[in-house]
Write an enzyme that holds these catalytic residues in place. Structure first.
Site, short mmCIF file in Angstrom:
data_model
loop_
_atom_site.label_atom_id
_atom_site.label_comp_id
_atom_site.label_asym_id
_atom_site.label_seq_id
_atom_site.Cartn_x
_atom_site.Cartn_y
_atom_site.Cartn_z
N ASN A 182 -7.10 -1.32 -3.19
CA ASN A 182 -6.82 -2.51 -2.39
C ASN A 182 -6.07 -2.04 -1.14
O ASN A 182 -4.89 -1.73 -1.21
CB ASN A 182 -5.97 -3.49 -3.22
CG ASN A 182 -5.56 -4.71 -2.41
OD1 ASN A 182 -6.03 -4.91 -1.28
ND2 ASN A 182 -4.69 -5.53 -2.97
N TRP A 183 -6.79 -2.01 -0.04
CA TRP A 183 -6.19 -1.46 1.20
C TRP A 183 -5.23 -2.45 1.85
O TRP A 183 -4.55 -2.11 2.81
CB TRP A 183 -7.30 -1.08 2.18
CG TRP A 183 -8.12 0.12 1.76
CD1 TRP A 183 -7.96 0.88 0.65
CD2 TRP A 183 -9.25 0.69 2.47
NE1 TRP A 183 -8.90 1.89 0.61
CE2 TRP A 183 -9.71 1.79 1.71
CE3 TRP A 183 -9.92 0.37 3.64
CZ2 TRP A 183 -10.80 2.58 2.11
CZ3 TRP A 183 -11.01 1.15 4.05
CH2 TRP A 183 -11.44 2.24 3.28
N LYS A 184 -5.21 -3.70 1.37
CA LYS A 184 -4.33 -4.73 1.95
C LYS A 184 -4.54 -4.78 3.47
O LYS A 184 -5.67 -4.68 3.92
CB LYS A 184 -2.88 -4.47 1.52
CG LYS A 184 -2.75 -4.33 0.00
CD LYS A 184 -1.35 -4.34 -0.52
CE LYS A 184 -1.37 -4.20 -2.04
NZ LYS A 184 -0.05 -4.31 -2.65
N HIS A 203 -4.44 -12.30 -5.87
CA HIS A 203 -3.43 -11.25 -5.76
C HIS A 203 -2.06 -11.89 -5.56
O HIS A 203 -1.94 -12.93 -4.91
CB HIS A 203 -3.76 -10.32 -4.58
CG HIS A 203 -2.93 -9.09 -4.58
ND1 HIS A 203 -1.62 -9.08 -4.11
CD2 HIS A 203 -3.18 -7.84 -5.04
CE1 HIS A 203 -1.12 -7.86 -4.28
NE2 HIS A 203 -2.04 -7.09 -4.84
N GLU A 263 0.29 -11.27 -3.68
CA GLU A 263 0.70 -11.48 -2.28
C GLU A 263 0.05 -12.75 -1.71
O GLU A 263 0.63 -13.42 -0.86
CB GLU A 263 0.36 -10.23 -1.45
CG GLU A 263 1.32 -9.08 -1.80
CD GLU A 263 0.73 -7.70 -1.70
OE1 GLU A 263 -0.35 -7.54 -1.10
OE2 GLU A 263 1.36 -6.76 -2.23
N GLU A 316 -1.16 -7.13 -12.84
CA GLU A 316 -0.26 -6.50 -11.87
C GLU A 316 1.10 -7.20 -11.92
O GLU A 316 1.27 -8.27 -11.31
CB GLU A 316 -0.81 -6.63 -10.45
CG GLU A 316 -2.15 -5.98 -10.22
CD GLU A 316 -2.38 -5.66 -8.74
OE1 GLU A 316 -2.52 -4.48 -8.42
OE2 GLU A 316 -2.38 -6.59 -7.91
N GLY A 365 4.29 -1.86 -5.22
CA GLY A 365 4.91 -1.24 -4.06
C GLY A 365 6.36 -0.84 -4.25
O GLY A 365 7.07 -0.57 -3.28
N SER A 400 2.16 0.33 -8.49
CA SER A 400 2.73 1.68 -8.37
C SER A 400 1.98 2.74 -9.17
O SER A 400 2.58 3.71 -9.65
CB SER A 400 4.23 1.67 -8.72
OG SER A 400 4.94 0.85 -7.82
P1 13P Z 1 0.80 -0.50 -5.15
O1 13P Z 1 -0.16 0.45 -5.84
O2 13P Z 1 1.09 -0.11 -3.72
O3 13P Z 1 2.01 -0.76 -5.98
O4 13P Z 1 0.04 -1.92 -5.02
C1 13P Z 1 -0.61 -2.42 -6.13
C2 13P Z 1 -1.41 -3.58 -5.69
O5 13P Z 1 -0.87 -4.60 -5.27
C3 13P Z 1 -2.87 -3.47 -5.78
O6 13P Z 1 -3.48 -4.70 -5.63
#
Ligand code: 13P
Length: 269
Positions: free
Chosen positions: A8-10, A105, A107, A183, A189, A227
């Site tokens: 997931n490149w966000k 997600h 976020e 998640e 993160g 993470s």
């Molecule tokens: P991280 O791997 O940076 O913790 O992010 C996980 C994530 O939100 C994947 O969708």
């Protein structure tokens, strides 16, 4: 069971130039690690989810590889077209070459107030266009601290139950077109991770809950995200309840992303 490792490149990378550089690294590393050999890609499906703006170009670069492309979200207003400024529909995502979308997600739940109702609409739109869904669930730090994880997850999984009730004709698609990504919000993160035993127990609960919704959902793919990195991937991959990973930060470097994919493809031998 085939493993999945999804990047997931966000809201990354910042430029098309940087997207191309990441894809160059990914394709080069894949050919040297033989990750893309038939056996390995059959054991571990790799997918990346770029921003909307980069989706068509990324898909163009990956279309002759075994790597799939996903969106990070879709419009809940319409599966096709309409007066919805700023939105991107499931049909448009499919047209750009993606075959999957992430939904729910944390976020998006946090910054866009996504609710079960809006996620149900998105899920209906996605599957009506044959767009697979990576459905994200997970508890906050406060909910984890007060041992509400399973309760929170049950509430989030109610979307799947409602989907089955409302769209019984699409239920057959779910075993191959739905993936759950667990998640924990507090692990995203932060560098903090639950123990493998905790993730395993939660995945067991998720799988059992889905199986309770319909017989055909008795063997669903459940990924862990939060993470995951090149150092801890092996420990998650070794647990039979963990079918792969949804990776944020570590997916922005080809080496770490492919190390994670290799861990899962080796574990599923
Ligand atoms: P991280 O791997 O940076 O913790 O992010 C996980 C994530 O939100 C994947 O969708």
């Amino acid at each position: 069971m085939q493993a999945w490792v999804i990047g997931n490149w966000k809201q990354n990378p910042a430029t098309s130039h940087d997207v191309n550089a990441l894809l160059d690294d990914l394709c080069a590393a894949i050919s040297t690690t033989k990750q893309m050999s038939h056996d390995n890609s059959a054991r571990c499906q790799i997918m990346v989810a770029p921003s909307f703006i980069h989706l068509a170009a990324v898909n163009g670069r990956l279309k002759d590889t075994s790597i799939l492309c996903a969106a990070q979200d879709i419009s809940g207003h319409s599966a096709s077209v309409g007066a919805y400024t700023g939105e991107c529909s499931a049909q448009q995502i499919v047209d750009a070459g993606a075959t999957w979308t992430i939904l729910g997600h944390s976020e998006r739940r946090q910054y866009h107030q996504e609710s079960n109702d809006s996620l149900l609409q998105k899920m209906i739109h996605a599957l009506s266009q044959d767009l697979g869904v990576v459905f994200c669930i997970g508890e906050s730090q406060a909910q984890y601290d007060t041992k509400q994880t399973l309760e929170v997850i049950d509430n989030q999984l109610a979307v799947i139950k409602e989907f089955i009730t409302q769209q019984p004709e699409l239920i057959e698609a779910l075993p191959t077109r739905l993936i759950i990504a667990y998640e924990p919000v507090w692990a995203i993160g932060t560098g903090k991770v639950p123990t493998v035993a905790e993730v395993s127990a939660t995945h067991k609960h998720i799988k059992r809950t889905l199986a309770g919704f319909a017989d055909s959902l008795s063997n669903m793919t459940v990924l862990y995200g939060g993470s995951v990195n090149a150092d801890n991937a092996n420990s998650f991959a070794a647990d039979p309840m963990i079918d792969g990973a949804l990776v944020g930060g570590a997916s922005l470097k080809a080496d770490s992303f492919l190390t994670i994919a290799t861990a899962f493809s080796q574990a599923s031998i």
